[in-house]
Design a protein around this motif. Structure first.
Motif, PDB file in Angstrom:
ATOM      1  N   ILE A  52       0.849  -1.190   0.000  1.00 34.16           N
ATOM      2  CA  ILE A  52       0.000   0.000   0.000  1.00 34.16           C
ATOM      3  C   ILE A  52       0.888   1.245   0.000  1.00 34.16           C
ATOM      4  O   ILE A  52       1.845   1.333   0.760  1.00 34.16           O
ATOM      5  CB  ILE A  52      -0.924   0.015   1.244  1.00 34.16           C
ATOM      6  N   GLU A  53       0.548   2.196  -0.857  1.00 36.19           N
ATOM      7  CA  GLU A  53       1.188   3.517  -0.853  1.00 36.19           C
ATOM      8  C   GLU A  53       0.084   4.556  -0.808  1.00 36.19           C
ATOM      9  O   GLU A  53      -1.099   4.212  -0.859  1.00 36.19           O
ATOM     10  CB  GLU A  53       2.069   3.693  -2.092  1.00 36.19           C
ATOM     11  N   LYS A  54       0.459   5.834  -0.721  1.00 41.64           N
ATOM     12  CA  LYS A  54      -0.525   6.920  -0.680  1.00 41.64           C
ATOM     13  C   LYS A  54      -0.279   7.886  -1.828  1.00 41.64           C
ATOM     14  O   LYS A  54       0.868   8.135  -2.195  1.00 41.64           O
ATOM     15  CB  LYS A  54      -0.440   7.665   0.649  1.00 41.64           C
ATOM     16  N   GLU A  56      -0.712  11.801  -3.643  1.00 47.48           N
ATOM     17  CA  GLU A  56      -0.252  13.110  -3.180  1.00 47.48           C
ATOM     18  C   GLU A  56      -1.175  13.746  -2.147  1.00 47.48           C
ATOM     19  O   GLU A  56      -0.766  14.635  -1.407  1.00 47.48           O
ATOM     20  CB  GLU A  56      -0.070  14.056  -4.369  1.00 47.48           C
ATOM     21  N   TYR A  57      -2.431  13.304  -2.064  1.00 45.12           N
ATOM     22  CA  TYR A  57      -3.384  13.841  -1.095  1.00 45.12           C
ATOM     23  C   TYR A  57      -3.543  12.946   0.125  1.00 45.12           C
ATOM     24  O   TYR A  57      -4.347  13.228   0.997  1.00 45.12           O
ATOM     25  CB  TYR A  57      -4.750  14.045  -1.768  1.00 45.12           C
ATOM     26  N   GLY A  58      -2.819  11.835   0.146  1.00 43.40           N
ATOM     27  CA  GLY A  58      -2.861  10.929   1.293  1.00 43.40           C
ATOM     28  C   GLY A  58      -3.799   9.750   1.144  1.00 43.40           C
ATOM     29  O   GLY A  58      -3.950   8.961   2.070  1.00 43.40           O
ATOM     30  N   LYS A  59      -4.456   9.590  -0.016  1.00 40.77           N
ATOM     31  CA  LYS A  59      -5.361   8.456  -0.203  1.00 40.77           C
ATOM     32  C   LYS A  59      -4.536   7.188  -0.419  1.00 40.77           C
ATOM     33  O   LYS A  59      -3.714   7.110  -1.327  1.00 40.77           O
ATOM     34  CB  LYS A  59      -6.274   8.671  -1.408  1.00 40.77           C
ATOM     35  N   SER A  70     -11.225   1.682   0.499  1.00 40.43           N
ATOM     36  CA  SER A  70     -11.366   2.901   1.271  1.00 40.43           C
ATOM     37  C   SER A  70     -11.598   2.487   2.708  1.00 40.43           C
ATOM     38  O   SER A  70     -12.249   1.463   2.967  1.00 40.43           O
ATOM     39  CB  SER A  70     -12.543   3.733   0.753  1.00 40.43           C
ATOM     40  N   ILE A  71     -11.039   3.250   3.641  1.00 47.46           N
ATOM     41  CA  ILE A  71     -11.229   2.948   5.060  1.00 47.46           C
ATOM     42  C   ILE A  71     -11.716   4.191   5.796  1.00 47.46           C
ATOM     43  O   ILE A  71     -11.486   5.313   5.367  1.00 47.46           O
ATOM     44  CB  ILE A  71      -9.933   2.426   5.726  1.00 47.46           C
ATOM     45  N   SER A  72     -12.394   3.954   6.906  1.00 48.45           N
ATOM     46  CA  SER A  72     -12.845   5.025   7.773  1.00 48.45           C
ATOM     47  C   SER A  72     -12.864   4.497   9.196  1.00 48.45           C
ATOM     48  O   SER A  72     -13.261   3.351   9.432  1.00 48.45           O
ATOM     49  CB  SER A  72     -14.246   5.481   7.362  1.00 48.45           C
ATOM     50  N   LYS A 159     -13.304  11.049  -0.526  1.00 47.23           N
ATOM     51  CA  LYS A 159     -12.321   9.956  -0.468  1.00 47.23           C
ATOM     52  C   LYS A 159     -12.250   9.242  -1.813  1.00 47.23           C
ATOM     53  O   LYS A 159     -11.170   8.912  -2.293  1.00 47.23           O
ATOM     54  CB  LYS A 159     -12.675   8.951   0.630  1.00 47.23           C
ATOM     55  N   MET A 160     -13.403   8.997  -2.416  1.00 47.37           N
ATOM     56  CA  MET A 160     -13.433   8.328  -3.701  1.00 47.37           C
ATOM     57  C   MET A 160     -12.696   9.145  -4.761  1.00 47.37           C
ATOM     58  O   MET A 160     -11.977   8.594  -5.597  1.00 47.37           O
ATOM     59  CB  MET A 160     -14.867   8.089  -4.158  1.00 47.37           C
ATOM     60  N   SER A 161     -12.830  10.454  -4.713  1.00 51.42           N
ATOM     61  CA  SER A 161     -12.187  11.315  -5.711  1.00 51.42           C
ATOM     62  C   SER A 161     -10.672  11.245  -5.626  1.00 51.42           C
ATOM     63  O   SER A 161      -9.976  11.536  -6.585  1.00 51.42           O
ATOM     64  CB  SER A 161     -12.644  12.772  -5.537  1.00 51.42           C
ATOM     65  N   GLY A 162     -10.154  10.853  -4.450  1.00 51.80           N
ATOM     66  CA  GLY A 162      -8.705  10.794  -4.259  1.00 51.80           C
ATOM     67  C   GLY A 162      -8.109  12.103  -3.806  1.00 51.80           C
ATOM     68  O   GLY A 162      -6.938  12.174  -3.461  1.00 51.80           O
ATOM     69  N   GLU A 163      -8.897  13.178  -3.806  1.00 50.33           N
ATOM     70  CA  GLU A 163      -8.392  14.497  -3.425  1.00 50.33           C
ATOM     71  C   GLU A 163      -8.768  14.901  -2.016  1.00 50.33           C
ATOM     72  O   GLU A 163      -8.175  15.807  -1.453  1.00 50.33           O
ATOM     73  CB  GLU A 163      -8.924  15.552  -4.394  1.00 50.33           C
TER      74      GLU A 163
END
Length: 168
Positions: A52-54, A56-59, A70-72, A159-163
């Motif tokens: 797992i990596e992230k 540029e926005y941390g996703k 996706s996690i919450s 979160k879905m948008s990745g931004e």
């Protein structure tokens, strides 16, 4: 044999509660979420769970691109969504208190809400407690939703948008 794979798609949602024992809640939630992700991935695909990596926005994302997740987590609740259908977002929230709800509604849930101008087709789904059935969310009903539901939906879409909130 997973019946979802017969149709060429897989969506799995795993929700769990956990106990905070004096340790920093964020640390426990993070640990529980990634343990749940590993468990869910191993149940649906062959182990090991990919690196797992992230972005540029941390996703977070799987480097091998095998599927999306996706996690919450927070306040003793944790949700993990895993799918091979494309980008996804999940959020889980306790009921928002009235004072905070008014601030959120004024600041984030106005007409400039970023859910509406997203250029891609988005399928909004919610997990119904009790029946385990997934049902579509009518966009027209958004304005009628309670603040907690609106906020949860907004966070999931961001979160879905990745931004995330960089979309504002």
């Amino acid at each position: 044999d997973d019946p979802a794979h017969h149709y060429g798609y897989m969506i799995a949602l795993y929700i769990k509660d956990y106990v905070v024992d004096g340790t920093e809640e964020k640390d426990i939630g993070h640990t529980v979420a990634y343990a749940m992700l590993d468990t869910l991935y191993r149940a649906k695909f062959n182990p090991p769970t990919p690196i797992i990596e992230k972005n540029e926005y941390g996703k977070p994302y799987f480097v091998d691109g095998s599927c999306h997740f996706s996690i919450s987590h927070g306040k003793g609740l944790c949700a993990v969504l895993l799918t091979d259908e494309g980008e996804c977002g999940v959020d889980i929230e306790p009921e928002i208190e009235e004072n905070r709800a008014k601030k959120i509604d004024t600041r984030f849930l106005s007409d400039r809400l970023p859910v509406r101008p997203l250029k891609r087709d988005i399928e909004l789904r919610q997990e119904l407690t009790g029946g385990g059935k997934i049902q579509g969310v009518e966009v027209e009903s958004f304005d009628k939703m309670p603040i907690t539901a609106k906020w949860t939906l907004l966070e999931a879409v961001l979160k879905m948008s990745g931004e995330g909130f960089a979309a504002f």
